[in-house]
Design a protein around this motif. Structure first.
Motif, PDB file in Angstrom:
ATOM      1  N   PRO A 348       0.832  -1.300   0.082  1.00 12.49           N
ATOM      2  CA  PRO A 348      -0.266  -0.055   0.045  1.00 12.49           C
ATOM      3  C   PRO A 348       0.751   1.266   0.061  1.00 12.49           C
ATOM      4  N   VAL A 349       0.177   2.369  -0.482  1.00 10.61           N
ATOM      5  CA  VAL A 349       1.035   3.669  -0.410  1.00 10.61           C
ATOM      6  C   VAL A 349      -0.002   4.594   0.177  1.00 10.61           C
ATOM      7  N   GLY A 350       0.244   5.301   1.313  1.00  7.97           N
ATOM      8  CA  GLY A 350      -0.667   6.323   1.702  1.00  7.97           C
ATOM      9  C   GLY A 350      -0.164   7.852   1.340  1.00  7.97           C
ATOM     10  N   LEU A 351      -0.883   8.625   1.035  1.00  2.00           N
ATOM     11  CA  LEU A 351      -0.728  10.018   0.758  1.00  2.00           C
ATOM     12  C   LEU A 351      -1.428  10.981   1.516  1.00  2.00           C
ATOM     13  N   ALA A 352      -0.800  11.881   2.203  1.00  2.97           N
ATOM     14  CA  ALA A 352      -1.705  12.983   3.132  1.00  2.97           C
ATOM     15  C   ALA A 352      -1.216  14.285   2.701  1.00  2.97           C
ATOM     16  N   LYS A 407       2.478   1.396   4.206  1.00  3.37           N
ATOM     17  CA  LYS A 407       1.828   1.417   5.424  1.00  3.37           C
ATOM     18  C   LYS A 407       0.286   1.283   5.107  1.00  3.37           C
ATOM     19  N   THR A 408      -0.668   0.637   6.110  1.00  5.98           N
ATOM     20  CA  THR A 408      -1.770   0.406   5.987  1.00  5.98           C
ATOM     21  C   THR A 408      -2.732   1.519   6.319  1.00  5.98           C
ATOM     22  N   ALA A 409      -3.694   1.727   6.051  1.00  3.87           N
ATOM     23  CA  ALA A 409      -4.756   2.736   6.191  1.00  3.87           C
ATOM     24  C   ALA A 409      -4.765   3.245   7.691  1.00  3.87           C
TER      25      ALA A 409
END
Length: 696
Positions: A348-352, A407-409
């Motif tokens: 996964p890939v998170g974007l803030a 990282k996961t959600a």
């Protein structure tokens, strides 16, 4: 008769040459007292060089008259003093080209280049210039003598090169009289040192020697011109046009990156061949070994410095100048790379994406300098809270983004909460507490590619911003992220307000026929300059808006003052100077919080003598410095009630003259090149059109 001719030569040397040097010392000292900043540095070292030359020549004349008319041994006290004078000249040139502003790798590379070229020139001068002169009488000579004499023509080459690459090379406008005399004096001195070996080897004051007298006349003329330069400077009211500028610019000297290594390699190979030939004299072989070693060492250090410098340049090209975070362009590259890697390995890939709430208030209340310091603290807090495994970016203004790979959600939300908490602890230098509106999305749950991921994280952030602020929102396809009725109404009201303000700005320009297109011209120039400086599209659009509205405060200046043909009274001047602050207050009710400091500060000057707050240098917002140059250029090239329009070339000369005083030197230099190229293209098009008409 021989004794009489010797007395005449000594009297000429002592009575005229030494006297003129003494007068030039007095002139330089008087010019030094009048000068400031860079010019003060220039006259200080020029005075030092003249004092050392006076000491050297006075001792040399004393030795000829009191000890031995054949001259002192080589090397002597005068040679050592002349060497100190040359070191002072090198320090002068180093300061003129702004060596103190170079980074270490560039400094090492350029120093190695100069040292290798000097070594090459020294070897060639000894072998092909000095040695043949010393061998005229067939007697053996000491290598120390040859090397000492060779330093003089090497210094002459250095003076000529430095003169034409700094003083002459800088002139893009009219010459002032004293500048001509300085350049001429240094050029004559350089030629004199270049011709010094025949004088040192052939002159003898025991008999009258026309060569020696002619040689002294050349240096006498050089110091006479230096004295004239000082006298003209004392009667000149102009500020000095020269300014520190980067040497070895890539655009002008890119060929050097190829020519210098080839030259060093060729000279090193030739030197190695001479050094290994046992039939050559020992002193020649020693010089050849010295040259081969210098070329090899120079090439090695130069290669290492280039690798390090290229690494630093790459880092600067992807880093935001203020916060030292990665910039917007690198954000899209990194996000695409991370999503592609995640697709390959199933991660996964998170974007803030986050926006600081109410940061414009900090900017307006405390000024641009304090706001920049707070913004730097915010960026540092975000980077630390995100951790070393994640990448933080500044997207522009007070907007940031963080890429969180692998990282996961749930883990992404924890990191985003940590970032929000870190922002709450940032010191704002006032009673205001900073908060942030944050939105995030996770690949592949919320988006299927990097473009969609960026769009959905930004939509979540905007929803957080417009629905209460100071919160974290994750993108949810089931939730409506479009504008609701309330948001649509607020947006329409804001757009209506902006339309009214733009119409008001057009009305300000229309008050006078001479300025009816001024704001549009400034906007056009600002957009072109911003694009040359590498601004992204959003920032260019904001700057264009600021340029259109920059003079809106003149709505509060009376027509009588705006159209007055004569000089303004102090009260009228205060009324005009107040228009920048009034413009900021007019726009304070719009959503243009970020451009308010640009409009407020577009009449600030680089040296701190502008208005309304007297900011200096880097304290002035970067965009305001751009507006200042474009505003001044359009004002100078337009007819005004108090003067006629200047030509494009004359306006560029004025901008060049005021670089480092009124304008940011870097921005002004880019503007001059930009407009100059456009003018050249226009002229070439007119010439081509005329030729076609003649052929027809």
């Amino acid at each position: 008769a021989s004794g009489l001719r010797t007395d005449i030569a000594l009297q000429f040397d002592l009575g005229f040459f030494v006297s003129v040097v003494a007068f030039s010392i007095v002139g330089c000292a008087m010019a030094l007292r009048r000068s400031v900043r860079l010019e003060r540095y220039f006259w200080t070292f020029l005075l030092t060089i003249n004092v050392l030359t006076f000491i050297s020549q006075a001792w040399y004349s004393w030795y000829l008259g009191a000890v031995d008319t054949a001259g002192p041994p080589i090397p002597s006290f005068t040679d050592y003093v002349n060497l100190l004078a040359m070191i002072a000249f090198v320090a002068l040139v180093a300061g003129m080209i702004g060596v103190n502003r170079w980074d270490m790798t560039a400094l090492v590379r350029h120093t190695v280049d100069v040292a290798a070229l000097a070594s090459m020139g020294f070897v060639l001068i000894v072998l092909f210039y000095v040695d043949p002169l010393l061998a005229v009488d067939g007697a053996a000579h000491d290598w120390v003598v040859a090397w000492s004499i060779a330093l003089y023509p090497l210094s002459g080459i250095a003076i000529l090169g430095a003169t034409f690459s700094t003083i002459v090379g800088w002139k893009s406008r009219r010459w002032l009289p004293w500048e001509r005399f300085i350049a001429l004096s240094l050029a004559i001195y350089g030629v004199g040192l270049l011709l010094s070996p025949p004088f040192r080897t052939l002159s003898d004051y025991s008999t009258f020697n026309y060569w020696a007298v002619g040689y002294s006349l050349m240096f006498l003329l050089g110091h006479y011109f230096m004295l004239m330069a000082a006298l003209y400077r004392l009667t000149s009211s102009d500020t000095w046009a020269l300014r520190p500028t980067p040497a070895f610019r890539r655009s002008a000297h890119s060929w050097l990156s190829i020519a210098l290594p080839v030259l060093f390699l060729g000279m090193g190979g030739l030197s190695w061949m001479v050094a290994t030939d046992v039939s050559n004299p020992s002193d020649v072989r020693f010089l050849a070994w010295f040259s081969a070693g210098a070329m090899t060492l120079g090439l090695s250090i130069r290669g290492i410095a280039l690798v390090l410098e290229n690494g630093r340049l790459h880092e600067r090209s992807i880093t935001d100048e203020l916060t030292k975070l990665l910039d917007r362009r690198q954000f899209f590259i990194s996000l695409a790379d991370e999503v592609e890697s995640a697709q390959r390995y199933g991660d996964p890939v998170g974007l803030a994406v986050l926006n600081i709430d109410g940061f414009g208030v900090v900017n307006n209340r405390l000024g641009a300098r304090v706001a920049d310091a707070v913004l730097l603290d915010i960026a540092t807090a975000i980077a630390r809270a995100a951790g070393p495994d994640n990448m933080a970016f500044r997207m522009g203004g007070d907007e940031f983004a963080v890429i969180i790979p692998g990282k996961t959600a749930t883990e992404v939300r924890e990191i985003v909460h940590r970032i929000r908490g870190a922002i709450l602890l940032v010191d704002t230098r006032c009673e205001l507490r900073l908060t942030a509106s944050l939105g995030f999305a996770v690949f592949p749950e919320d988006a299927l590619d990097h473009v969609e991921l960026a769009r959905r994280a930004d939509a979540a952030q905007y929803y957080a911003k417009t629905h209460g602020r100071d919160q974290i929102v994750r993108f949810d396809a089931a939730r409506d992220f479009d504008f609701g009725p309330k948001e649509r109404a607020e947006r329409l009201i804001n757009e209506s307000h902006l339309s009214t303000v733009r119409a008001l700005a057009a009305a300000v320009d229309a008050r006078d026929a001479a300025t009816q297109f001024h704001s549009r011209n400034v906007a056009r120039l600002s957009v072109q300059l911003a694009e040359h400086l590498g601004f992204d599209r959003k920032r260019v659009e904001m700057l264009e808006t600021a340029a259109v509205l920059h003079d809106i405060g003149k709505i509060g200046v009376s027509d009588h003052v705006l159209r007055k043909r004569g000089s303004l009274t102090p009260a009228e001047r205060r009324e005009v100077n107040n228009h920048a602050a009034l413009g900021e207050r007019i726009l304070a009710g719009t959503s243009l919080h970020e451009v308010l400091p640009w409009i407020l500060s577009h009449h600030e000057r680089w040296d701190g003598t502008g208005y309304p707050t007297g900011l200096t240098g880097e304290e002035i917002p970067y965009e305001a410095r751009i507006l200042a140059v474009c505003d001044a250029f359009d004002a100078m090239t337009s007819d005004r009630p108090y003067r006629s329009a200047l030509s494009c070339a004359a306006a560029l000369q004025e901008i060049d003259l005021n670089m480092g005083t009124q304008f940011d030197p870097v921005i002004a230099e880019v503007f001059i090149r930009m407009v100059g190229r456009g003018q050249q293209a226009t002229n070439e098009g007119l010439i081509a059109s005329a030729e076609l008409q003649q052929q027809a």
